[in-house]
Design an enzyme around this catalytic site. Structure first.
Site, PDB file in Angstrom:
ATOM      1  N   LEU A  46      10.738  -3.515   2.482  1.00 42.10           N
ATOM      2  CA  LEU A  46       9.774  -4.606   2.667  1.00 42.10           C
ATOM      3  C   LEU A  46      10.380  -5.874   3.282  1.00 42.10           C
ATOM      4  O   LEU A  46      10.082  -6.982   2.850  1.00 42.10           O
ATOM      5  CB  LEU A  46       9.072  -4.963   1.353  1.00 42.10           C
ATOM      6  CG  LEU A  46       8.313  -3.852   0.629  1.00 42.10           C
ATOM      7  CD1 LEU A  46       7.518  -4.443  -0.546  1.00 42.10           C
ATOM      8  CD2 LEU A  46       7.375  -3.093   1.540  1.00 42.10           C
ATOM      9  N   CYS A  93       5.265   1.307  -2.609  1.00 41.65           N
ATOM     10  CA  CYS A  93       6.499   1.315  -1.814  1.00 41.65           C
ATOM     11  C   CYS A  93       7.606   1.979  -2.630  1.00 41.65           C
ATOM     12  O   CYS A  93       7.916   1.541  -3.735  1.00 41.65           O
ATOM     13  CB  CYS A  93       6.918  -0.087  -1.413  1.00 41.65           C
ATOM     14  SG  CYS A  93       8.499  -0.073  -0.539  1.00 41.65           S
ATOM     15  N   ASN A 133       1.165   6.975   0.750  1.00 41.61           N
ATOM     16  CA  ASN A 133       2.440   6.352   1.070  1.00 41.61           C
ATOM     17  C   ASN A 133       3.483   7.476   1.133  1.00 41.61           C
ATOM     18  O   ASN A 133       3.160   8.644   0.944  1.00 41.61           O
ATOM     19  CB  ASN A 133       2.795   5.288   0.012  1.00 41.61           C
ATOM     20  CG  ASN A 133       3.694   4.194   0.606  1.00 41.61           C
ATOM     21  OD1 ASN A 133       4.598   4.491   1.391  1.00 41.61           O
ATOM     22  ND2 ASN A 133       3.445   2.959   0.241  1.00 41.61           N
TER      23      ASN A 133
END
Lengths: 265, 301
Positions: free
Chosen positions: B72, B129, B190
């Protein structure tokens, strides 16, 4: 992203074996020939890999773009299997290239296939020095380092551009036995320190580290290094190809591949 | 033929969405990409504070996929609003802003700061994530996901899309909880947890050891999960995971996705959306379909 970047579908003019596992390919592109700077790379799409592969521009002659590469993995192997008239999807030119310092001695240092972008740099250096009044006192040198003689390429091309050439091989099969950084050390010692000198290098990270140790004692000496890192997009959006600099992580594809040595070491 | 789709209150001109992390904020690619073929761009995930990202190497390629561990990396919400957001309105597409937080408080801060920005068309909550070194992802817990969505729902009227991890025992259960909590749509999947080891050095290839797997390799697994969820929920599902060409996109639309998201393919082909959209159009034409939902209805599963 720079305005000059485009996506092309080019037809290969030639793919030839230069030596052993080193290949040279070429295609025509007047756009790339017009806008590319030494150190820029092209992002090539290969059918057999998921991601593109970044390869530097080796030289440009009469709108012909050349890429010199060594077969190392899946991508370069697939590229070596390309034939004349095959199509290739290309994005480029990309990245921040070498900044040419006028009015200085130029020492180019190529480690292995790291020599690839240095020929295009040499072409531009010669072009620029043609307009330089001090040219008679200035010198262009290329130091080529390789594992063995089979990895030493491009001597003739540099010679044709008026470069002095020195070679070091790790096994001593050509030139001096040892590392290219030994040649650099010697060359810098031979110079009068009053004379401005600029070092441009491309090769493995171990070589860059050795260069950083050598140039530390010359505080006026500027050095530019062209880094290699496995890339995702090549366009600055995925943030995969970063390297650690003194100012934090930087993208090799966009902030580099050429960095000033002082930014890193 | 009408290609428009609705995702919550968000109306997209077509069902092709560029997934978070593969398209920057969109603006970076404007010289290379035709945005008229892109229904929406999901931004790189924004966090409350700037993040440098994980230790490199951050990417590894396998025969049929890509493992990434970016972590990120982003400029943080304040710098995003000041420096990136102004340019986004000029692109002819919708902007879904992906949000990542390390606490409920951070997610709330992000929504509060961005809710008043009219260039933000929708939010995608990144609850999945895999690269933050956490023991558990928010979307691996029904309760954490549900509580978070409930809390954020009160703060915004904009469309809330929730992005889920495929790494759970029962994704339908999680998706239903998120739907009940007030989400407008689900985005899935994801990446999958993964690892690659260099046998010469005996070390992991990635600096952060593990990463998230994407690309063609994950398509059948992702398609299965999208099909399960899309047929159990009322809210729309943005489906993807390994889409490479228009045929892959059609599989997701047939399986029940309201729209599709392109991820890894964008890295290789920034104009993939254009080819995929024209392939979908040609297929619909051939099959005499008038709108995107006709695809879903035609599935003989």
């Amino acid at each position: 992203m720079q305005a000059k970047v485009k996506q092309f579908n080019v037809k290969l003019r030639e793919v030839k074996k230069v030596k052993d596992d080193i290949f040279l390919l070429s295609f025509q592109s007047s756009h790339i020939a017009r806008v590319a700077q030494p150190g820029n790379f092209l992002h090539l799409k290969l059918q057999s890999t998921i991601l593109r592969r970044p390869l530097s521009i080796h030289k440009i002659e009469n709108n012909l773009i050349y890429i010199l590469f060594k077969v190392r993995g899946r991508g370069t192997k697939a590229l070596a299997q390309k034939r004349k008239n095959d199509r290739l999807d290309i994005i480029g030119p990309l990245g921040n290239g070498f900044k040419i310092k006028k009015g200085e001695n130029s020492i180019l240092v190529g480690g292995g296939i790291g020599v690839a972008p240095l020929l295009f740099l040499a072409q531009k250096l010669v072009e620029c020095s043609t307009f330089n009044v001090q040219r008679s006192t200035l010198e262009n040198i290329i130091l080529l380092g390789a594992k063995d003689r089979k990895e030493v390429v491009c001597e003739k091309e540099f010679k044709n551009l008026g470069f002095r050439i020195k070679v070091a091989t790790e096994d001593g099969s050509k030139g001096q036995k040892g590392f290219v950084t030994d040649l650099l050390k010697k060359q810098l010692m031979a110079y009068d320190l009053e004379l401005r000198t600029h070092v441009y290098a491309c090769g493995p990270k171990g070589m860059f580290y050795q260069i950083s140790k050598i140039v530390k004692q010359y505080k006026d000496l500027d050095t530019q290094l062209s880094f290699e890192q496995f890339m995702g997009c090549g366009l600055g959006v995925c943030c995969a190809c970063v390297i650690l600099t003194k100012a934090g992580y930087k993208k090799v594809c966009q902030d580099g591949p050429v960095f000033s040595l002082k930014e890193i070491y | 033929m009408n290609l428009a789709v609705n995702i919550g209150k968000l109306k997209l001109k077509n069902p092709i969405i560029c997934a978070s992390g593969t398209f920057g904020f969109g603006d970076e690619l404007k010289r290379l990409v035709d945005f008229s073929s892109i229904g929406a761009v999901v931004s790189k995930t924004i966090t409350a504070e700037p993040r440098e990202g994980n230790i490199p190497p951050r990417i590894y390629e396998t025969d049929c996929g890509v493992i990434n561990s970016i972590g990120l990396a982003n400029p943080g919400v304040d710098s995003f609003i000041k420096e990136k957001l102004p340019a986004l309105g000029r692109l002819k597409t919708n902007h879904i802003i992906s949000l990542g937080g390390f606490s409920e408080k951070e997610y709330k801060q992000l929504v509060e700061k961005l809710d008043k920005q009219d260039k933000v068309d929708a939010f995608e909550l990144n609850l999945s994530c895999p690269n933050l070194g956490k023991e558990k992802l928010i979307s691996q817990s029904q309760k954490l996901s549900s509580d978070l969505v409930k809390g954020l729902r009160k703060l915004t009227k904009k469309t809330l899309i929730v992005k889920l991890t495929p790494e759970v025992t029962d994704i339908v259960k999680i998706a239903k909880a998120v739907e009940r909590a007030g989400a407008d749509a689900i985005s899935m999947v994801n990446t999958y947890f993964s690892l690659a080891i260099d046998i010469e050095t005996k070390k992991p290839y990635l600096g952060n050891v593990t990463g998230g797997y994407s690309g063609p390799a994950i398509k059948p697994m992702s398609l299965y999960r999208v099909w399960k969820v899309a047929n159990s929920l009322r809210i729309p599902v943005v489906g993807g995971g390994g889409i490479t060409d228009y045929k892959d996109a059609l599989e997701f639309l047939l399986a029940g996705a309201a729209a599709v998201s392109l991820g890894t393919i964008n890295l290789t082909d920034p104009n993939a959306a254009k080819d995929i959209l024209s392939g979908v159009k040609a297929y619909m034409d051939k099959n005499k379909m008038k709108k995107i939902s006709d695809l879903r209805r035609s599935f003989n599963g």
